[in-house]
Every structure is written in C-alpha cells, then in structure tokens.
Design a protein around this motif. Sequence first.
Motif, PDB file in Angstrom:
ATOM      1  N   PRO A  95       0.798  -1.224   0.000  1.00 61.05           N
ATOM      2  CA  PRO A  95       0.000   0.000   0.000  1.00 61.05           C
ATOM      3  C   PRO A  95       0.833   1.277   0.000  1.00 61.05           C
ATOM      4  N   GLU A  96       1.980   1.267   0.690  1.00 61.37           N
ATOM      5  CA  GLU A  96       2.798   2.487   0.713  1.00 61.37           C
ATOM      6  C   GLU A  96       3.410   2.822  -0.650  1.00 61.37           C
ATOM      7  N   HIS A  97       3.392   1.883  -1.582  1.00 60.89           N
ATOM      8  CA  HIS A  97       3.880   2.162  -2.933  1.00 60.89           C
ATOM      9  C   HIS A  97       2.876   2.971  -3.760  1.00 60.89           C
ATOM     10  N   VAL A  98       1.633   3.059  -3.287  1.00 58.37           N
ATOM     11  CA  VAL A  98       0.587   3.780  -4.018  1.00 58.37           C
ATOM     12  C   VAL A  98       0.124   4.946  -3.144  1.00 58.37           C
ATOM     13  N   ARG A  99       0.658   6.127  -3.415  1.00 61.67           N
ATOM     14  CA  ARG A  99       0.392   7.285  -2.567  1.00 61.67           C
ATOM     15  C   ARG A  99      -1.017   7.816  -2.786  1.00 61.67           C
ATOM     16  N   GLU A 100      -1.625   8.249  -1.699  1.00 63.18           N
ATOM     17  CA  GLU A 100      -3.004   8.733  -1.748  1.00 63.18           C
ATOM     18  C   GLU A 100      -3.164   9.880  -2.740  1.00 63.18           C
TER      19      GLU A 100
ATOM     20  N   VAL B 180      -7.466  -1.144 -12.126  1.00 60.18           N
ATOM     21  CA  VAL B 180      -6.667  -2.085 -11.355  1.00 60.18           C
ATOM     22  C   VAL B 180      -6.922  -3.503 -11.843  1.00 60.18           C
ATOM     23  N   ASP B 181      -5.908  -4.368 -11.682  1.00 59.42           N
ATOM     24  CA  ASP B 181      -6.091  -5.789 -11.989  1.00 59.42           C
ATOM     25  C   ASP B 181      -5.772  -6.628 -10.767  1.00 59.42           C
ATOM     26  N   THR B 182      -6.222  -7.876 -10.776  1.00 58.44           N
ATOM     27  CA  THR B 182      -6.098  -8.713  -9.589  1.00 58.44           C
ATOM     28  C   THR B 182      -4.782  -9.476  -9.527  1.00 58.44           C
ATOM     29  N   ASN B 183      -3.787  -9.057 -10.301  1.00 61.39           N
ATOM     30  CA  ASN B 183      -2.435  -9.536 -10.034  1.00 61.39           C
ATOM     31  C   ASN B 183      -1.914  -8.938  -8.737  1.00 61.39           C
ATOM     32  N   LEU B 184      -2.532  -7.850  -8.281  1.00 58.65           N
ATOM     33  CA  LEU B 184      -2.168  -7.242  -7.009  1.00 58.65           C
ATOM     34  C   LEU B 184      -2.620  -8.132  -5.858  1.00 58.65           C
ATOM     35  N   SER B 185      -1.978  -7.972  -4.715  1.00 56.48           N
ATOM     36  CA  SER B 185      -2.415  -8.697  -3.524  1.00 56.48           C
ATOM     37  C   SER B 185      -3.775  -8.170  -3.074  1.00 56.48           C
ATOM     38  N   ALA B 186      -4.515  -8.993  -2.333  1.00 56.50           N
ATOM     39  CA  ALA B 186      -5.828  -8.580  -1.834  1.00 56.50           C
ATOM     40  C   ALA B 186      -5.743  -7.328  -0.954  1.00 56.50           C
ATOM     41  N   PRO B 187      -4.755  -7.216  -0.041  1.00 61.13           N
ATOM     42  CA  PRO B 187      -4.676  -5.980   0.766  1.00 61.13           C
ATOM     43  C   PRO B 187      -4.435  -4.726  -0.069  1.00 61.13           C
ATOM     44  N   LEU B 188      -3.610  -4.839  -1.118  1.00 61.00           N
ATOM     45  CA  LEU B 188      -3.352  -3.668  -1.959  1.00 61.00           C
ATOM     46  C   LEU B 188      -4.585  -3.329  -2.796  1.00 61.00           C
TER      47      LEU B 188
ATOM     48  N   GLU C   3      -7.681  -3.767  -1.975  1.00 61.28           N
ATOM     49  CA  GLU C   3      -8.630  -3.088  -1.086  1.00 61.28           C
ATOM     50  C   GLU C   3      -8.167  -1.670  -0.784  1.00 61.28           C
ATOM     51  N   HIS C   4      -6.875  -1.491  -0.558  1.00 62.19           N
ATOM     52  CA  HIS C   4      -6.332  -0.160  -0.257  1.00 62.19           C
ATOM     53  C   HIS C   4      -6.590   0.816  -1.396  1.00 62.19           C
ATOM     54  N   VAL C   5      -6.251   0.421  -2.635  1.00 56.15           N
ATOM     55  CA  VAL C   5      -6.380   1.382  -3.741  1.00 56.15           C
ATOM     56  C   VAL C   5      -7.847   1.658  -4.048  1.00 56.15           C
ATOM     57  N   CYS C   6      -8.710   0.648  -3.927  1.00 54.33           N
ATOM     58  CA  CYS C   6     -10.128   0.863  -4.205  1.00 54.33           C
ATOM     59  C   CYS C   6     -10.774   1.755  -3.150  1.00 54.33           C
ATOM     60  N   ARG C   7     -10.419   1.540  -1.881  1.00 54.44           N
ATOM     61  CA  ARG C   7     -10.953   2.403  -0.820  1.00 54.44           C
ATOM     62  C   ARG C   7     -10.436   3.836  -0.962  1.00 54.44           C
ATOM     63  N   THR C   8      -9.174   3.982  -1.332  1.00 51.08           N
ATOM     64  CA  THR C   8      -8.611   5.319  -1.522  1.00 51.08           C
ATOM     65  C   THR C   8      -9.321   6.039  -2.661  1.00 51.08           C
ATOM     66  N   ALA C   9      -9.532   5.326  -3.774  1.00 55.25           N
ATOM     67  CA  ALA C   9     -10.250   5.927  -4.903  1.00 55.25           C
ATOM     68  C   ALA C   9     -11.661   6.336  -4.500  1.00 55.25           C
TER      69      ALA C   9
ATOM     70  N   GLN D 196     -10.896 -13.886  -7.014  1.00 58.05           N
ATOM     71  CA  GLN D 196     -11.363 -13.991  -5.631  1.00 58.05           C
ATOM     72  C   GLN D 196     -10.647 -13.036  -4.687  1.00 58.05           C
ATOM     73  N   ARG D 197      -9.543 -12.438  -5.143  1.00 59.24           N
ATOM     74  CA  ARG D 197      -8.891 -11.411  -4.335  1.00 59.24           C
ATOM     75  C   ARG D 197      -9.763 -10.156  -4.204  1.00 59.24           C
ATOM     76  N   LEU D 198     -10.773 -10.052  -5.050  1.00 63.41           N
ATOM     77  CA  LEU D 198     -11.670  -8.903  -5.006  1.00 63.41           C
ATOM     78  C   LEU D 198     -12.762  -9.050  -3.956  1.00 63.41           C
ATOM     79  N   LEU D 199     -12.933 -10.238  -3.404  1.00 58.21           N
ATOM     80  CA  LEU D 199     -14.068 -10.482  -2.513  1.00 58.21           C
ATOM     81  C   LEU D 199     -14.125  -9.505  -1.333  1.00 58.21           C
ATOM     82  N   PRO D 200     -12.973  -9.122  -0.718  1.00 61.05           N
ATOM     83  CA  PRO D 200     -13.073  -8.139   0.371  1.00 61.05           C
ATOM     84  C   PRO D 200     -13.537  -6.755  -0.099  1.00 61.05           C
ATOM     85  N   VAL D 201     -13.408  -6.486  -1.393  1.00 66.38           N
ATOM     86  CA  VAL D 201     -13.789  -5.182  -1.936  1.00 66.38           C
ATOM     87  C   VAL D 201     -15.282  -5.125  -2.236  1.00 66.38           C
TER      88      VAL D 201
END
Length: 302
Positions: free
Chosen positions: A118-123, A134-142, A144-150, A168-173
């Motif tokens: 998450p710290e690699h993607v500044r608010e 965004v694509d789901t090659n990212l980790s689930a925590p990242l 969620e972080h970028v989608c919530r920030t957006a 399925q990494r999108l499920l928390p989003v």
Amino acid sequence: MGAVLVVGGANVDVIARSAAPFVAGTSNPGTAHSSAGGVGRNIAANLGLLGVPTTLIAAFGNDTFGRRLEDETRSAGVDLGHAVQLPMPSGSYLAMLDADGELVGAVSDMTATESLLPEHVREGVVAAASYLVVDTNLSAPLLEHVCRTAASHGVPVVLDPVSDLKAQRLLPVLGAVPIHTITPTRSELAALSGESDLVSGVHALHAAGIAKVWVREGARGSTLFGEDAAVHIPAIPAEVRDVTGAGDAMCAAYVHGLTIGLDDATAATRGAVAAYLTITSDFTVRPDLSAELVEHVMEEKR
C-alpha cells in the motif's frame, strides 16, 4: 481532469504457438516470441497509444526484463514516475497457443507484482486520477487499499479480474466500496458471485455496488450490464493471429471512451474494435494502435 492511473501487473510475455493442432503431453513444432506484458502494463500501454495521459504503478525487477518493460512502456507514452523497482526478478508469463491462436494453457510468475505494498501507491496520486484501473495480479490488501482510496476521493474504478482464481482477491472489496465497471469472463463472474447463472451473477455484482458488469465471451462478443439495461456488443469476425492482450486492449479503449465523454455502450463498442485490432496482429499491444485507427475501423465495420 487528471491522468488515468493504472495499478497492476507488469511482466515479460513468452508466447509459443503450435504450427498444427496442439497435442498435449508432447513437443509441438511451432514458433515463439517474447514481448512486454502484464494486464495492468498492457492496459496502460494501450491507453498511452490511444492518446490518454496515463500513469502506471507497477513493480519492475532489477534485471534485463525489467529494463525492457520500462523502455517499452515509456515508448507508448506512459508515465512511470511512480513505478517501483524491486530487488527481485521481473514477472513472467508463458502462454501456449494452438494453431488458431487460441490459448491452450499458461503459467505466470507474478511475485514482483504481489510484492507491491500500500505504501507504494500514494493517496495523492490516486486522488488526482480521472479513473483508476486495477487488476487482480495485485495482492488482496493492496486491491482493497487502492479501491478504498479511490472511493474516498470520488475516483471511478475499473476492475479487471484477470483469472478465476485471482478474481477472488476482489471479494473483500465487493460491497465495501462502489465500483464503476468490472470486466469478467463468464467463469470469472461465477467465481466472484458464486452464481453459475449469468443473470443471477450479474445481479449479485450489482447488489455488491458494481454499476457496470461487462461480461466478455470472446468470439461471441460481450454484454455490458447496467443496473437498468443490458447492451450486447458483437465481436468483429476476425482471422485470429494471437488472442493475448485482447481483453487489455478492450478495457483500455473502453476507458479511453469514458474519458472523452462517450456513453458506456459506445465506449464498449470501441473496446470491441481495439480487441479486434489486437487479435489480428502478432503483438500483445499493437504498436500502431491509435484513436484514429479505432475510429476508422468503427466506420469501416459499421
């Protein structure tokens, strides 16, 4: 309006195509080539070629592949000022195609992309974007972080689920933040919704806060489901050279259409044209892609 921000995978594609119908379990004569790839990187490169100001946040390894990825992405007009170089090998994707250019199977190593934090993607970078892709090659925590920030800054989000497993990494989003558009295949839709029926799956995603569900079905075309109506976009009949990257071009041309104020259905139609242009070339990202070429083919095929 700010640039489109893409956060996703970057890797080198190695594509092998059999010269005759593919036979599993043995060596198949054919051809092979490599190119810069990765879903997010491909979308960003296509956007750059279409003339859209685009910023890519992706992980590049400190190796020859990483330098190639950076060079080819910059040459498409993409800003890499916020990309990350990590002390590890760059990502790779090995795909096997049959003689008709259809995918037989693939293996991906996306360790570098999954190491983004998450710290690699500044608010501030997210907040300044006109759209976030965004694509789901990212980790689930990242993810969620970028989608919530957006969402907190009112930036519309376009999601590419990539594969049944990674979707399925999108499920928390889902249900947590509003999403403008998601672009699943039928099987990815089932993985996300838990529904085998198309309409039930789409309704489940709408109920989870996704405004547009754009279901892609290859040669059968695609259908853009809004909450009140659905539009089918036929695929353009094509002599397929290589299907790799078609969905990425489709997503990019759709986002391009949205950025210039087109309605959703017209933007999706432009996406179908970009997919056609990609599968009829030998390139994952067609180097001569442009907004003018897409417009010309739309008029020609109308």
